[in-house]
Motif scaffolding. Structure first.
Motif, PDB file in Angstrom:
ATOM      1  N   SER A 207       0.824  -1.215   0.000  1.00 34.59           N
ATOM      2  CA  SER A 207       0.000   0.000   0.000  1.00 34.59           C
ATOM      3  C   SER A 207       0.858   1.266   0.000  1.00 34.59           C
ATOM      4  O   SER A 207       0.606   2.197  -0.767  1.00 34.59           O
ATOM      5  CB  SER A 207      -0.920  -0.012   1.221  1.00 34.59           C
ATOM      6  OG  SER A 207      -1.747   1.128   1.236  1.00 34.59           O
TER       7      SER A 207
ATOM      8  N   THR B 242       3.957   1.612  -0.962  1.00 33.04           N
ATOM      9  CA  THR B 242       4.715   1.724  -2.207  1.00 33.04           C
ATOM     10  C   THR B 242       3.851   2.290  -3.327  1.00 33.04           C
ATOM     11  O   THR B 242       4.252   3.231  -4.032  1.00 33.04           O
ATOM     12  CB  THR B 242       5.269   0.354  -2.628  1.00 33.04           C
ATOM     13  OG1 THR B 242       6.145  -0.146  -1.616  1.00 33.04           O
ATOM     14  CG2 THR B 242       6.046   0.457  -3.940  1.00 33.04           C
ATOM     15  N   ALA B 243       2.655   1.736  -3.489  1.00 31.00           N
ATOM     16  CA  ALA B 243       1.765   2.210  -4.544  1.00 31.00           C
ATOM     17  C   ALA B 243       1.395   3.678  -4.331  1.00 31.00           C
ATOM     18  O   ALA B 243       1.407   4.483  -5.265  1.00 31.00           O
ATOM     19  CB  ALA B 243       0.503   1.346  -4.591  1.00 31.00           C
ATOM     20  N   SER B 244       1.098   4.036  -3.081  1.00 26.21           N
ATOM     21  CA  SER B 244       0.697   5.403  -2.782  1.00 26.21           C
ATOM     22  C   SER B 244       1.840   6.388  -3.008  1.00 26.21           C
ATOM     23  O   SER B 244       1.639   7.472  -3.572  1.00 26.21           O
ATOM     24  CB  SER B 244       0.200   5.498  -1.341  1.00 26.21           C
ATOM     25  OG  SER B 244      -0.203   6.810  -1.032  1.00 26.21           O
TER      26      SER B 244
ATOM     27  N   VAL C 100      -4.817   6.303  -4.334  1.00 30.41           N
ATOM     28  CA  VAL C 100      -5.101   4.870  -4.376  1.00 30.41           C
ATOM     29  C   VAL C 100      -5.861   4.475  -3.115  1.00 30.41           C
ATOM     30  O   VAL C 100      -5.573   4.969  -2.025  1.00 30.41           O
ATOM     31  CB  VAL C 100      -3.813   4.029  -4.514  1.00 30.41           C
ATOM     32  CG1 VAL C 100      -3.126   4.320  -5.830  1.00 30.41           C
ATOM     33  CG2 VAL C 100      -2.845   4.287  -3.373  1.00 30.41           C
TER      34      VAL C 100
ATOM     35  N   ILE D 140       4.237   0.989 -11.067  1.00 31.07           N
ATOM     36  CA  ILE D 140       3.889   0.155  -9.918  1.00 31.07           C
ATOM     37  C   ILE D 140       4.344  -1.274 -10.155  1.00 31.07           C
ATOM     38  O   ILE D 140       4.973  -1.904  -9.294  1.00 31.07           O
ATOM     39  CB  ILE D 140       2.372   0.191  -9.657  1.00 31.07           C
ATOM     40  CG1 ILE D 140       1.896   1.624  -9.401  1.00 31.07           C
ATOM     41  CG2 ILE D 140       1.993  -0.724  -8.499  1.00 31.07           C
ATOM     42  CD1 ILE D 140       2.437   2.244  -8.147  1.00 31.07           C
ATOM     43  N   LYS D 141       4.039  -1.803 -11.332  1.00 30.74           N
ATOM     44  CA  LYS D 141       4.387  -3.194 -11.646  1.00 30.74           C
ATOM     45  C   LYS D 141       5.896  -3.431 -11.551  1.00 30.74           C
ATOM     46  O   LYS D 141       6.338  -4.498 -11.128  1.00 30.74           O
ATOM     47  CB  LYS D 141       3.880  -3.561 -13.032  1.00 30.74           C
ATOM     48  CG  LYS D 141       2.363  -3.518 -13.153  1.00 30.74           C
ATOM     49  CD  LYS D 141       1.890  -3.757 -14.566  1.00 30.74           C
ATOM     50  CE  LYS D 141       2.046  -5.198 -14.988  1.00 30.74           C
ATOM     51  NZ  LYS D 141       1.400  -5.463 -16.286  1.00 30.74           N
TER      52      LYS D 141
ATOM     53  N   ALA E 294       1.812  -8.025  -9.687  1.00 33.89           N
ATOM     54  CA  ALA E 294       0.815  -6.966  -9.782  1.00 33.89           C
ATOM     55  C   ALA E 294       0.145  -6.996 -11.154  1.00 33.89           C
ATOM     56  O   ALA E 294       0.813  -6.870 -12.182  1.00 33.89           O
ATOM     57  CB  ALA E 294       1.453  -5.604  -9.542  1.00 33.89           C
TER      58      ALA E 294
ATOM     59  N   THR F  72      -2.599  -5.135 -13.596  1.00 34.73           N
ATOM     60  CA  THR F  72      -3.301  -3.865 -13.761  1.00 34.73           C
ATOM     61  C   THR F  72      -4.414  -4.012 -14.786  1.00 34.73           C
ATOM     62  O   THR F  72      -4.239  -4.675 -15.811  1.00 34.73           O
ATOM     63  CB  THR F  72      -2.336  -2.745 -14.200  1.00 34.73           C
ATOM     64  OG1 THR F  72      -1.723  -3.112 -15.450  1.00 34.73           O
ATOM     65  CG2 THR F  72      -1.241  -2.532 -13.165  1.00 34.73           C
TER      66      THR F  72
ATOM     67  N   ILE G 181      -5.401  -2.102  -9.551  1.00 32.07           N
ATOM     68  CA  ILE G 181      -4.152  -2.863  -9.449  1.00 32.07           C
ATOM     69  C   ILE G 181      -4.416  -3.998  -8.474  1.00 32.07           C
ATOM     70  O   ILE G 181      -4.849  -3.760  -7.342  1.00 32.07           O
ATOM     71  CB  ILE G 181      -2.988  -1.997  -8.959  1.00 32.07           C
ATOM     72  CG1 ILE G 181      -2.812  -0.777  -9.865  1.00 32.07           C
ATOM     73  CG2 ILE G 181      -1.691  -2.814  -8.914  1.00 32.07           C
ATOM     74  CD1 ILE G 181      -1.789   0.236  -9.345  1.00 32.07           C
TER      75      ILE G 181
END
Length: 247
Positions: free
Chosen positions: A12, A14-16, A26, A93-94, A102, A104, A167
Motif C-alpha cells: 500500500s 509503495t503504490a501510494s 489509491v 507500480i508493476k 501486480a 493492472t 491494481i
C-alpha cells in the motif's frame, strides 16, 4: 523481494508513494467486496481476501503527470495520449514488484465482446473512494423504464476526477482490511435525482461535477483538452509541448 516487502502495508505504501506525487490517489479493497456487488460475468478470478487498489486521477494529474509525459513521449501510438499516460503510470507500480505479482486493469480495457474488464465505479465505491450513485438511490423511481446511468462523486473533488483502473496483487491476502463506506455527500433523494439528471441529460456542460462544493477542479487548459474531440487533440498537445519547453 522478501515476504515482508509483499506484506499489505508495504504494498500500500509503495503504490501510494509512487502515484500520489503525480496527482493520483489509491484506495485498497478486497476482491471479495467487489465480486459480491457485480454480476458473475464481471467477477475477478481471485480469492476474496486478495488485495487490490482502485486508482483515481485528481485534478492535479494533468499538470503533474500528463503534461510531463507528453513532453517526454512522442505519443504517436494508436491510443489516446491520456490512456498512454495511464499505462505508463501503472507500469511504474508493476516494476516495483516481482514479475506477475501486480496485475493492472485499466478503465478503458474491454473483452473481445466489448464488455468492460472491470467496473471501476463499483470498485471505487467498495474501496470507499467515491460514492457510486445510481437510479436505485433515488426514491420512487421517477424515470420509469428509462435507462439511467450511474455516476461517482468524490467527497473532495465532486465530479472533477476519474477512476482510472485497478491494481491487483495476486499473492497478497489481507483478510483484516477494514472496510470503509464511501462518503455519501449527495445525501438527499432530490439532489441525487438532480445529479443523475444532469449526468444523463447534459453531461457535456459538466454541471454534474459541481453537484456538491469541491476543493479543486480541472484547470481551464485541462477542460479544453477533454472538451476537444480526440481526433483534434494532436494540435493542442503540440501547443502544450511548445509552451512547456519555454517555461
Amino acid at each position: 523481494m522478501t515476504e515482508n516487502q509483499m506484506c499489505p502495508s508495504h504494498v500500500s505504501s509503495t503504490a501510494s508513494s509512487i502515484l500520489s506525487k503525480v496527482g493520483f490517489e489509491v484506495y485498497p479493497f478486497k476482491i471479495g467486496w467487489y465480486n459480491e456487488q457485480v454480476q458473475k460475468v464481471f467477477a475477478l478470478p481471485y480469492p476474496e481476501d486478495t488485495l487490490a487498489f482502485i486508482v483515481i486521477s485528481t485534478p492535479e494529474m494533468f499538470e503533474k503527470a500528463f503534461k510531463p509525459f507528453i513532453c517526454r513521449q512522442a505519443c504517436t501510438g494508436v491510443r489516446d495520449p491520456i490512456d498512454e499516460c495511464m499505462m505508463h503510470q501503472f507500469s511504474l507500480i508493476k516494476q516495483e514488484f516481482p514479475e506477475g505479482e501486480a496485475e493492472t486493469i485499466h478503465d478503458f480495457e474491454l473483452h473481445p465482446n466489448r464488455r468492460p474488464k472491470v467496473l471501476v465505479q463499483t470498485a471505487g465505491h467498495v474501496a470507499g473512494a467515491a460514492y457510486y450513485y445510481q437510479a436505485s438511490d433515488v426514491k420512487g423511481n421517477p424515470w420509469g423504464d428509462k435507462k439511467i446511468y450511474g455516476v461517482s462523486v468524490h467527497p473532495k473533488y465532486g465530479g472533477w476526477f476519474a477512476l482510472r483502473g485497478v491494481i491487483i496483487f495476486r499473492n497478497v491476502l489481507h483478510p483484516d482490511l477494514p472496510r470503509k463506506d464511501p462518503p455519501d455527500v449527495v445525501s438527499t433523494s432530490s439532489l441525487r435525482k438532480e445529479l443523475l439528471d444532469r449526468y444523463n441529460n447534459n453531461w457535456q456542460d459538466w454541471s454534474f461535477r459541481d453537484v456538491v462544493p469541491v476543493a479543486l477542479k480541472y484547470s481551464e487548459e485541462q477542460k479544453l483538452y477533454f472538451l476537444t474531440p480526440p481526433k483534434d487533440r494532436k494540435e493542442l498537445i503540440m501547443k502544450i509541448i511548445k509552451q512547456e519547453k519555454f517555461i
